[in-house]
Design a protein around this motif. Sequence first.
Motif, short mmCIF file in Angstrom:
data_model
loop_
_atom_site.label_atom_id
_atom_site.label_comp_id
_atom_site.label_asym_id
_atom_site.label_seq_id
_atom_site.Cartn_x
_atom_site.Cartn_y
_atom_site.Cartn_z
N LEU A 124 0.66 -13.02 -0.25
CA LEU A 124 -0.40 -12.08 0.11
C LEU A 124 -0.89 -12.38 1.52
O LEU A 124 -0.73 -13.50 2.02
CB LEU A 124 -1.57 -12.20 -0.87
CG LEU A 124 -1.30 -11.83 -2.32
CD1 LEU A 124 -2.47 -12.28 -3.20
CD2 LEU A 124 -1.07 -10.34 -2.47
N ARG A 125 -1.53 -11.41 2.12
CA ARG A 125 -2.18 -11.64 3.40
C ARG A 125 -3.45 -12.47 3.18
O ARG A 125 -3.96 -12.56 2.05
CB ARG A 125 -2.54 -10.31 4.05
CG ARG A 125 -1.33 -9.45 4.34
CD ARG A 125 -1.63 -8.26 5.25
NE ARG A 125 -2.96 -7.71 5.13
CZ ARG A 125 -3.23 -6.40 5.01
NH1 ARG A 125 -2.25 -5.52 4.95
NH2 ARG A 125 -4.48 -5.98 4.95
N VAL A 130 -1.70 -6.96 -0.39
CA VAL A 130 -0.24 -7.08 -0.43
C VAL A 130 0.33 -6.65 0.92
O VAL A 130 -0.05 -5.61 1.45
CB VAL A 130 0.34 -6.20 -1.55
CG1 VAL A 130 1.86 -6.28 -1.56
CG2 VAL A 130 -0.22 -6.61 -2.91
N PRO A 131 1.24 -7.45 1.51
CA PRO A 131 1.86 -7.04 2.77
C PRO A 131 2.57 -5.70 2.64
O PRO A 131 3.02 -5.32 1.55
CB PRO A 131 2.84 -8.17 3.07
CG PRO A 131 2.28 -9.34 2.34
CD PRO A 131 1.66 -8.79 1.09
N ALA A 135 8.98 -8.01 5.74
CA ALA A 135 8.64 -8.89 6.87
C ALA A 135 7.28 -9.53 6.67
O ALA A 135 7.09 -10.72 6.97
CB ALA A 135 8.68 -8.09 8.17
N GLY A 136 6.30 -8.77 6.17
CA GLY A 136 4.98 -9.32 5.92
C GLY A 136 4.99 -10.38 4.82
O GLY A 136 4.29 -11.39 4.90
N ARG A 137 5.79 -10.15 3.79
CA ARG A 137 5.91 -11.14 2.72
C ARG A 137 6.55 -12.42 3.23
O ARG A 137 6.14 -13.53 2.88
CB ARG A 137 6.73 -10.55 1.56
CG ARG A 137 5.99 -9.49 0.74
CD ARG A 137 6.93 -8.80 -0.23
NE ARG A 137 6.22 -8.07 -1.27
CZ ARG A 137 5.76 -6.84 -1.12
NH1 ARG A 137 5.92 -6.20 0.04
NH2 ARG A 137 5.12 -6.24 -2.11
N MET A 138 7.57 -12.28 4.06
CA MET A 138 8.24 -13.45 4.60
C MET A 138 7.35 -14.23 5.56
O MET A 138 7.38 -15.48 5.57
CB MET A 138 9.54 -13.03 5.28
CG MET A 138 10.58 -12.48 4.31
SD MET A 138 12.09 -11.97 5.15
CE MET A 138 12.76 -10.80 3.96
N GLU A 139 6.55 -13.53 6.32
CA GLU A 139 5.60 -14.21 7.19
C GLU A 139 4.62 -15.04 6.37
O GLU A 139 4.31 -16.19 6.71
CB GLU A 139 4.85 -13.19 8.04
CG GLU A 139 3.84 -13.81 9.00
CD GLU A 139 3.08 -12.78 9.81
OE1 GLU A 139 2.21 -13.19 10.61
OE2 GLU A 139 3.33 -11.57 9.64
N ALA A 140 4.14 -14.45 5.25
CA ALA A 140 3.23 -15.19 4.36
C ALA A 140 3.93 -16.40 3.77
O ALA A 140 3.33 -17.47 3.63
CB ALA A 140 2.73 -14.27 3.25
N ALA A 141 5.20 -16.26 3.42
CA ALA A 141 5.95 -17.38 2.84
C ALA A 141 6.07 -18.53 3.83
O ALA A 141 5.89 -19.70 3.46
CB ALA A 141 7.34 -16.90 2.41
#
Length: 260
Positions: A124-125, A130-131, A135-141
Amino acid sequence: MIVVADNLRITLPVIQQAVERFDPEPIRQMANACKAAGAQAMDINSGPLTRNPAEKMTFLVSNVRACVDLPLVLDTTNPDAMAAGLAVCNGRATINGISLEPEKLQRILPLARQTDADLVAYLLRPDGHVPADAAGRMEAAVQLFAKCEKAGITAERLIFDPIVAPLAWQDGNRQNMAVLETIRTLPDLLGTPVRTMAGLSNLTTGAPDAATRKRYQQAFLPMLAAAGTDFILMNVLDPDLMRTAKACRNITAGSIFSWQ
C-alpha cells in the motif's frame, strides 16, 4: 500454494457474539470445520478490537489452538491484541500485517522484530491507499523490504500481499492484472526469493449473489496459482473452491503428476 482459511473473522455475527460473550464453542466449531475442509493454515481476523483487545485475542487464539494444530495468521490492527496473540500461539505465527503507513511501521514492526514471527507486508502507499498499478506496488515492495531489512527482519520471514482489488472498482480488472504482474516480478525485483499472499475473497466484494462470487473466484484462483502465489487466503468452507485449489496445486507442484 498453501490455503489459508479466512472464515474466522469478527465481521461474522456468530463470531462477534462469541468474542463479546467469551463463548468458546462457536470459535472451536469454526476452527474444526476449517481443518476438516482442508485448510492448511488459519487466519484469525479479530479486527481492531478497541475494547479489551489483549483479553479477546488471547481468547480467540487459545480456543483455536486448543482444537487445531494449524499454523496461525494473526490479523489485527491493534498492537496490544497482536502481542497477546503471539504470546499464546505456542509456535510460529504470522503477523498480518504491516505496510508503509507510519502508524503500522511504528507499532507493528517492533513486534515482528521482537519475535520470530513471519510478517505479511501489504503493498500500500503510505496513506493506506492501493497503488494505481504494478509499478506502484513494486515501489512499495522495495521500500518495505528496505525498512524490514533495516529492522533485522530477513527476506525469509516476509510475505508480500499485493492487494487483490474488488472487481467492482472502476479499475478492478486492471488492478488485478497488476497483482499478477507484481507476484511474478517480485523475486527478480528484490533479488531474492520471496513469498506472496493473495486475499481471494476481496475479488468479489459486493458481488450480487453467491453463485457469481464463486464463479469469479474460481476463475481468478488458477491465475494466482500460475503466477506463483504462495498463500491463498480464501473461504475453505466452499467445497467447489477447495477442489479448484487442490487441482491448481497438483498442476503447479513441479512433481510428477498422478491422477491418484
